[in-house]
Write a protein that holds these residues in place. Structure first.
Motif, short mmCIF file in Angstrom:
data_model
loop_
_atom_site.label_atom_id
_atom_site.label_comp_id
_atom_site.label_asym_id
_atom_site.label_seq_id
_atom_site.Cartn_x
_atom_site.Cartn_y
_atom_site.Cartn_z
N UNK A 9 0.83 -1.21 0.00
CA UNK A 9 0.00 0.00 0.00
C UNK A 9 0.86 1.26 0.00
N UNK A 10 0.29 2.33 -0.50
CA UNK A 10 0.90 3.66 -0.35
C UNK A 10 2.21 3.84 -1.08
N UNK A 11 2.34 3.23 -2.26
CA UNK A 11 3.61 3.35 -2.99
C UNK A 11 3.85 4.80 -3.40
N UNK A 12 5.05 5.30 -3.08
CA UNK A 12 5.44 6.65 -3.52
C UNK A 12 4.70 7.78 -2.83
N UNK A 13 4.21 7.53 -1.62
CA UNK A 13 3.45 8.57 -0.91
C UNK A 13 4.33 9.80 -0.66
N UNK A 14 3.80 10.97 -0.95
CA UNK A 14 4.44 12.25 -0.63
C UNK A 14 5.85 12.36 -1.18
N UNK A 15 6.07 11.87 -2.39
CA UNK A 15 7.39 11.99 -2.99
C UNK A 15 7.64 13.42 -3.44
N UNK A 16 8.91 13.75 -3.65
CA UNK A 16 9.26 15.03 -4.24
C UNK A 16 9.63 14.79 -5.71
N UNK A 17 10.88 14.45 -5.98
CA UNK A 17 11.28 14.30 -7.38
C UNK A 17 11.83 12.91 -7.69
N UNK A 18 11.65 11.95 -6.82
CA UNK A 18 12.14 10.61 -7.10
C UNK A 18 11.32 9.95 -8.20
N UNK A 19 11.84 8.83 -8.70
CA UNK A 19 11.10 8.05 -9.69
C UNK A 19 11.02 6.61 -9.22
N UNK A 20 9.86 6.00 -9.41
CA UNK A 20 9.70 4.58 -9.10
C UNK A 20 9.27 3.87 -10.37
N UNK A 21 9.97 2.80 -10.73
CA UNK A 21 9.53 1.94 -11.83
C UNK A 21 9.10 0.62 -11.22
#
Lengths: 246, 320
Positions: free
Chosen positions: A170-182
């Motif tokens: 759950x909650x993948x990448x919550x409240x990120x700034x400039x990161x990237x998730x693949x």
């Protein structure tokens, strides 16, 4: 889908010439000091009996040798790494590679919470599963996970890249700034302000290159790219609902 | 912080020693006090083992004879010589008594605690709770934990966050007055007072104001009403609010439940017929060798591990 062991061994293979150190004979400060000394003189240093102790290989710098832990390590292994190559032949506890700035850490098993927390550079490769909050607050560098990652992975990531081949909680990448998730595989849910954006040709080229270097396979399911939508970068009272959901 | 561990052996064995070594590896997680919940190998349907504590400043001899008098009044005849052990500095005296259980455990409990300054730590057909101020090694050597032979048990090192450092507030807690039910808990509840008020309305009793004791009683009440351990543990995940990863032991099983984030870790490992649980992997590796395969208990889950030695005994009884 399986790990290409030949490619992986270019990173993690242990030669017969490695200098062995028995962790049982040292407290953690002495051991880390000894690793620093030995690593200037030899190609590979192998640590026997790590026994999941905490703070192993903390604060290592650019060195000639790779450091191999022959078993599971406890919390914060490779923390503050400033250039060393570390291989864990087992699982890692919380915060592996926390605040590292350079170098690489390969975990052949799985990791507990917060792998790469606050890291600023370098690479972490996890052959098993990453736990919850993988890459939390990372500020640079790359994390590759062959398995899945737990909830709130990439939480508040400022920059850097997380590549996961087999799903997230759950909650993948919550409240990120400039990161990237693949991410490939099933995702429990996206976190606050996380949004899916199209994977572009340049991204694919980058991933092909990355996975080949890390010795990880190309996944069966297509990659999705998750980034911050940016609504939390500045406060706007109309976004109250998202702010409350954090 | 706090560190806890649990162990289920395939056959009765040195469970006290193994728990002491495992728990000793987690001293850094909670140096205030240590406790053990140990389950012995031979239950007797009509006999209970009582572990009690006469507080510091109480005359131990007088307290013991008063306790025995009180037990006589409810027809609880002693079945062996009472044992007395001195606690740590100002730690009072610890008693181990065995008695025939004539009436209900609640009546016997009340009779024992009628003596000023005496607190019962556990009552059960197998369960014995030993808890004291100090490290695992200190408490174990003071109370002869290494010699204890049994089928399963739990241990806990406490870092006191919500209340003071005190023998009575140490873990494990017994789910009074339910025989053989004990808990160790890592975390803290935020709906404690609400739960406590509701449970007090159902006439449930508590020795302390500690939130972990409440969980034990909450589960034991449901077991007494016929719920399975797994059902009760699952229900607790939504009923309890706060941070918790706890171990709950009965005569025949150890279960665990984690809140929806499971920020308090718990690792499980199966080694041949043995099931070992601990907050940190390094604690398990003090006892077991490098072949250990460990796994974190996931968030929001309840798991139960049966005690094989007890189920075997039950089958034998059934066959007779």
């Amino acid at each position: 889908m399986s790990i290409d062991q030949t490619a992986a061994d270019r990173w993690v293979g242990l030669s017969d010439d490695a200098v062995h150190v028995d962790a049982d004979g040292f407290d953690v400060y002495e051991l880390n000091r000894t690793l620093r000394e030995l690593a200037q003189e030899s190609q590979q240093v192998a640590v026997d009996n790590p026994r999941a102790r905490h703070n192993l290989g903390i604060g290592l710098e650019v060195m000639r040798a790779e450091v191999h832990f022959l078993g599971s390590v406890g919390y914060y292994c490779g923390g503050f790494n400033a250039g060393a190559s570390i291989v864990v032949h087992g699982n890692a506890g919380w915060g592996v590679g926390e605040a590292m700035s350079e170098g690489r850490i390969v975990v052949r098993g799985s990791t507990a919470w917060s792998a790469g927390a606050g890291m600023r550079g370098g690479t972490i490769v996890i052959h098993g599963d990453g736990g919850p909050r993988t890459g939390i607050a990372m500020k640079g560098g790359d994390i590759f996970v062959a398995g899945s990652v737990g909830f709130l992975s990439g939480f508040m990531a400022h920059r850097g890249k997380i590549v996961v081949l087999n799903g997230a909680g759950e909650g993948l990448g919550a409240s990120m700034y400039e990161g990237r998730i693949f991410i490939s595989g099933a995702v429990g849910s996206l976190g606050a302000d996380a949004i899916e954006r199209p994977v572009e040709a340049g991204d694919t080229e980058e991933l092909v290159r990355d996975l080949a270097v890390a010795g990880l396979p190309w996944p069966d399911a297509p990659f999705r790219k998750i980034e911050a939508e940016g609504r939390l970068w500045y406060f706007d009272k109309h976004d109250g609902r998202i702010w409350r959901s954090i | 912080m706090c560190g806890q561990c649990g162990l289920i052996l395939e056959h009765a064995g040195p469970v006290g020693h193994l728990l002491r070594v495992t728990e000793g590896a987690m001293l850094h997680r909670g140096p205030d006090s240590t406790g053990f919940a140990l389950y012995g190998e031979e239950p007797h349907e009509d006999r209970v083992i009582i572990r009690a504590h006469a507080l510091g400043g109480v005359d131990a001899d007088e307290a013991l004879s008063s306790v025995v008098q009180g037990m006589k009044l409810v027809d609880a005849r002693l079945t062996g010589e009472p044992q007395a052990t001195a606690g740590g500095p100002d730690g009072g005296t610890f008693f181990r008594l065995t008695a025939e259980l004539a009436g209900s455990p609640a009546v016997l409990l009340e009779a024992i605690e009628a003596t000023e300054g005496v607190r019962v730590h556990s009552m059960g057909r197998r369960l014995e709770i030993v808890k004291d101020v100090g490290s695992a090694d200190e408490v174990a050597s003071r109370h002869g934990i290494d010699e204890f032979v049994g089928t399963h048990g739990m241990a806990h090192s406490r870092l006191a966050t919500e209340s003071t450092v005190d023998v009575e507030l140490s873990h494990p807690f017994w789910a009074r007055p339910f025989l053989d039910v004990a808990i160790t808990h890592n975390g803290q509840l935020t709906n404690y007072y609400k739960m406590r008020r509701l449970m007090s309305e159902r006439n449930l009793q508590f020795l302390t104001d500690n939130d972990s004791e409440l969980i034990a009683v909450y589960i034991a009440e449901q077991l007494a009403k016929g719920s399975s351990l797994h059902e009760a543990l699952l229900r607790s995940i939504t009923a309890l609010d706060g941070v918790f990863t706890y171990l709950l032991a009965t005569e025949s099983a150890i279960g665990c439940a984690t809140d929806r984030l499971a920020i308090k870790p718990l690792l499980v490992s199966r080694i041949d017929g043995t099931t070992a649980l601990a907050t940190e992997e390094q604690a398990l590796r003090r006892v077991f060798d490098a072949e250990l395969v460990t796994e974190y208990v996931r968030e929001g889950t309840a798991v139960v591990w049966d005690v094989p030695a007890v189920s075997d005994q039950a089958m034998e009884v059934g066959a007779r």
